[in-house]
Design an enzyme around this catalytic site. Structure first.
Site, PDB file in Angstrom:
ATOM      1  CB  CYS A  37      -1.028   0.263   1.183  1.00 42.71           C
ATOM      2  SG  CYS A  37      -1.832  -1.538   1.145  1.00 42.71           S
TER       3      CYS A  37
ATOM      4  CG  HIS B 167      -3.269   3.030   3.365  1.00 47.95           C
ATOM      5  ND1 HIS B 167      -3.710   2.989   2.169  1.00 47.95           N
ATOM      6  CD2 HIS B 167      -2.989   1.747   4.007  1.00 47.95           C
ATOM      7  CE1 HIS B 167      -3.965   1.575   2.197  1.00 47.95           C
ATOM      8  NE2 HIS B 167      -3.664   0.824   3.165  1.00 47.95           N
TER       9      HIS B 167
ATOM     10  CG  ASN C 287      -6.852  -0.718   2.548  1.00 49.22           C
ATOM     11  OD1 ASN C 287      -6.376  -0.229   1.444  1.00 49.22           O
ATOM     12  ND2 ASN C 287      -6.289  -1.377   3.126  1.00 49.22           N
TER      13      ASN C 287
HETATM   14  N1  ACO Z   1     -17.879  -8.919  11.280  1.00 50.14           N
HETATM   15  C1  ACO Z   1     -18.554  -8.937  12.476  1.00 50.14           C
HETATM   16  N2  ACO Z   1     -17.655  -9.545  13.505  1.00 50.14           N
HETATM   17  C2  ACO Z   1     -16.158  -9.763  12.992  1.00 50.14           C
HETATM   18  C3  ACO Z   1     -15.579  -9.418  11.781  1.00 50.14           C
HETATM   19  C4  ACO Z   1     -16.737  -9.042  10.892  1.00 50.14           C
HETATM   20  N3  ACO Z   1     -16.445  -8.602   9.814  1.00 50.14           N
HETATM   21  N4  ACO Z   1     -14.442  -9.369  11.678  1.00 50.14           N
HETATM   22  C5  ACO Z   1     -14.195 -10.029  13.025  1.00 50.14           C
HETATM   23  N5  ACO Z   1     -15.072  -9.850  13.949  1.00 50.14           N
HETATM   24  C6  ACO Z   1     -15.356 -10.292  15.280  1.00 50.14           C
HETATM   25  C7  ACO Z   1     -14.072 -11.293  15.783  1.00 50.14           C
HETATM   26  O1  ACO Z   1     -14.380 -12.634  15.224  1.00 50.14           O
HETATM   27  C8  ACO Z   1     -13.825 -10.875  17.109  1.00 50.14           C
HETATM   28  O2  ACO Z   1     -14.883 -11.850  17.924  1.00 50.14           O
HETATM   29  P1  ACO Z   1     -14.751 -12.342  19.382  1.00 50.14           P
HETATM   30  O3  ACO Z   1     -14.352 -11.083  20.432  1.00 50.14           O
HETATM   31  O4  ACO Z   1     -15.755 -13.009  19.486  1.00 50.14           O
HETATM   32  O5  ACO Z   1     -13.483 -13.138  19.215  1.00 50.14           O
HETATM   33  C9  ACO Z   1     -14.441  -9.486  17.340  1.00 50.14           C
HETATM   34  O6  ACO Z   1     -15.190  -9.409  15.971  1.00 50.14           O
HETATM   35  C10 ACO Z   1     -13.212  -8.665  17.362  1.00 50.14           C
HETATM   36  O7  ACO Z   1     -12.304  -8.758  16.377  1.00 50.14           O
HETATM   37  P2  ACO Z   1     -11.011  -8.146  16.483  1.00 50.14           P
HETATM   38  O8  ACO Z   1     -10.324  -8.699  15.336  1.00 50.14           O
HETATM   39  O9  ACO Z   1     -10.377  -7.918  17.629  1.00 50.14           O
HETATM   40  O10 ACO Z   1     -11.391  -6.613  16.005  1.00 50.14           O
HETATM   41  P3  ACO Z   1     -10.682  -5.406  15.867  1.00 50.14           P
HETATM   42  O11 ACO Z   1     -11.296  -4.230  16.534  1.00 50.14           O
HETATM   43  O12 ACO Z   1      -9.401  -5.568  15.777  1.00 50.14           O
HETATM   44  O13 ACO Z   1     -11.084  -4.994  14.169  1.00 50.14           O
HETATM   45  C11 ACO Z   1      -9.792  -5.075  12.112  1.00 50.14           C
HETATM   46  C12 ACO Z   1     -10.614  -5.716  13.259  1.00 50.14           C
HETATM   47  C13 ACO Z   1     -10.897  -4.002  11.550  1.00 50.14           C
HETATM   48  C14 ACO Z   1      -9.398  -5.865  10.797  1.00 50.14           C
HETATM   49  C15 ACO Z   1      -8.838  -4.127  12.619  1.00 50.14           C
HETATM   50  O14 ACO Z   1      -7.856  -4.841  13.426  1.00 50.14           O
HETATM   51  C16 ACO Z   1      -7.830  -3.484  11.461  1.00 50.14           C
HETATM   52  O15 ACO Z   1      -8.414  -2.623  10.790  1.00 50.14           O
HETATM   53  N6  ACO Z   1      -6.721  -3.856  11.517  1.00 50.14           N
HETATM   54  C17 ACO Z   1      -5.776  -3.175  10.329  1.00 50.14           C
HETATM   55  C18 ACO Z   1      -6.319  -3.797   9.098  1.00 50.14           C
HETATM   56  C19 ACO Z   1      -5.287  -3.374   7.995  1.00 50.14           C
HETATM   57  O16 ACO Z   1      -5.326  -2.073   7.845  1.00 50.14           O
HETATM   58  N7  ACO Z   1      -5.167  -4.011   6.953  1.00 50.14           N
HETATM   59  C20 ACO Z   1      -4.668  -3.572   5.651  1.00 50.14           C
HETATM   60  C21 ACO Z   1      -3.332  -2.931   5.799  1.00 50.14           C
HETATM   61  S1  ACO Z   1      -2.154  -3.133   4.801  1.00 50.14           S
HETATM   62  C22 ACO Z   1      -2.987  -2.950   3.125  1.00 50.14           C
HETATM   63  O17 ACO Z   1      -3.653  -2.013   3.147  1.00 50.14           O
HETATM   64  C23 ACO Z   1      -2.687  -4.012   2.179  1.00 50.14           C
END
Ligand code: ACO
Length: 319
Positions: free
Chosen positions: A109, A243, A273
């Site tokens: 990215c 980003h 994204n």
């Molecule tokens: N819908 C509903 N529930 C979900 C989903 C979804 N899509 N995804 C995860 N959950 C659940 C999980 O299973 C978990 O459940 P549990 O508590 O029962 O175990 C709960 O939601 C919390 O999950 P977390 O992974 O802790 O959620 P978090 O608040 O960290 O959000 C996310 C997840 C959105 C992926 C966040 O961590 C994030 O944005 N990280 C950065 C990702 C990123 O930027 N990636 C790309 C970067 S590089 C590039 O651009 C190629």
């Protein structure tokens, strides 16, 4: 270098969170509050080359140049239907550019910031007069659409910039720390009779929490570093063009910098994204909506698989 033309293009199909909730165990409420994404554009009938071509045509028009004026093409792309030839060489034919060098980069990215730095070096060395940078991405073809963890985050898109000699890149910082496990996509290679181990392709694997943490820490330190190098105060910055991965990541960076919300434009609610295209799509929107004035100071910052980061201070002298 300085940017004298920008362009961007997005697929026509807009996919809402509710449309995803029809086949994934997720909801509009969860996706909106955890990421800020409401819709994303997904390539279905058009191709990534169509989008890239549209973006280039807009950028050329604004730069008042034609494709034959381009003497270097740099494309940032994670994946497309061709592993070879390069995306840039295919695009060269599509836009009707002359026989110029074509270079693909894959710094995830962060591609736009890396490409600006590469173009700047070529321009400074006097090797190039009019460089074309294109960031074109279709992450919709690397995520697992049966899983809710990563598929909800991404969208497809393309953006272009024409860069010519100038003094607008005031500071740049690029870094990579080899870290494969937290974000990767594995292609299945063709059968080879001499390879005996089992091989599998794997859709995008992402440790969301780890990426979140690395993104916030590195972006804050990169931004402070380029501001220092450029001798620019935060109060002098017009926009932080970050980003577009997650609104909570942008907000965490904003709060740490202690800067007001209006300095952090965003469009991830509409497009998700779009990997390396996210930053130049946003830049093009700011440019097209006349929000950039001659003399503005912009900070660009991005992060991605690698783990790679890139940030720069850009003086905007316009076209
Ligand atoms: N819908 C509903 N529930 C979900 C989903 C979804 N899509 N995804 C995860 N959950 C659940 C999980 O299973 C978990 O459940 P549990 O508590 O029962 O175990 C709960 O939601 C919390 O999950 P977390 O992974 O802790 O959620 P978090 O608040 O960290 O959000 C996310 C997840 C959105 C992926 C966040 O961590 C994030 O944005 N990280 C950065 C990702 C990123 O930027 N990636 C790309 C970067 S590089 C590039 O651009 C190629």
């Amino acid at each position: 270098m300085k940017i004298i033309g920008t362009g961007s293009a997005l697929p026509s199909l807009s996919v809402s969170n509710d449309m995803l909730a029809a086949f994934l165990d997720t909801s509009d409420e969860w996706i909106s509050t955890r990421t800020g994404v409401k819709h994303r554009r997904i390539l279905s009938t058009e191709t990534l080359f169509d989008l890239a071509t549209q973006a280039v045509e807009q950028a050329l028009e604004q730069a008042k140049l034609t494709a034959s004026d381009i003497d270097y093409i740099i494309c940032s792309n994670l994946v497309n239907i061709y592993a070879t030839p390069s995306f840039s060489s295919i695009l060269q034919g599509r836009i009707g550019a002359a026989n110029c060098p074509c270079l693909d980069i894959n710094t995830a990215c962060t591609g736009f910031v890396y490409a600006l730095d590469i173009a700047d070096a070529f321009l400074k060395a006097g090797k190039v007069k009019n460089a074309l940078i294109v960031c074109a991405e279709e992450p919709s073809r690397i995520v697992d659409w049966t899983e809710r963890d990563a598929s909800i985050l991404f969208g497809d898109g393309a953006a272009a910039a024409i860069v010519v000699p100038g003094d607008d890149l005031r500071a740049v910082y690029l870094s990579t720390t080899s870290n494969i496990d937290s974000l990767y996509y594995q292609r299945k290679l063709e059968f080879n009779p001499f390879v005996k181990r089992k091989e599998y392709g794997k859709p995008l694997v992402m440790n969301g929490r780890e990426i979140f943490r690395l993104a916030v820490l590195n972006s804050i330190s990169d931004i402070n570093r380029v501001l220092d190098t450029a001798g620019v105060q935060k109060s002098d910055v017009k926009f932080y063009v970050l980003h577009q991965a997650n609104m909570r990541i942008i907000e965490a960076i904003r709060q740490n910098l202690g800067e007001p919300e209006e300095k952090f434009p965003h469009n991830l609610e509409h497009y998700g994204n779009t990997a390396s295209a996210s930053l130049p799509i946003l830049l093009d929107e700011l440019n097209k909506s006349n929000q950039l004035q001659k003399g503005d100071i912009l900070v660009l910052s991005s992060f991605g698989a690698g783990f790679a980061t890139g940030a720069c201070v850009l003086h905007w002298s316009g076209n």
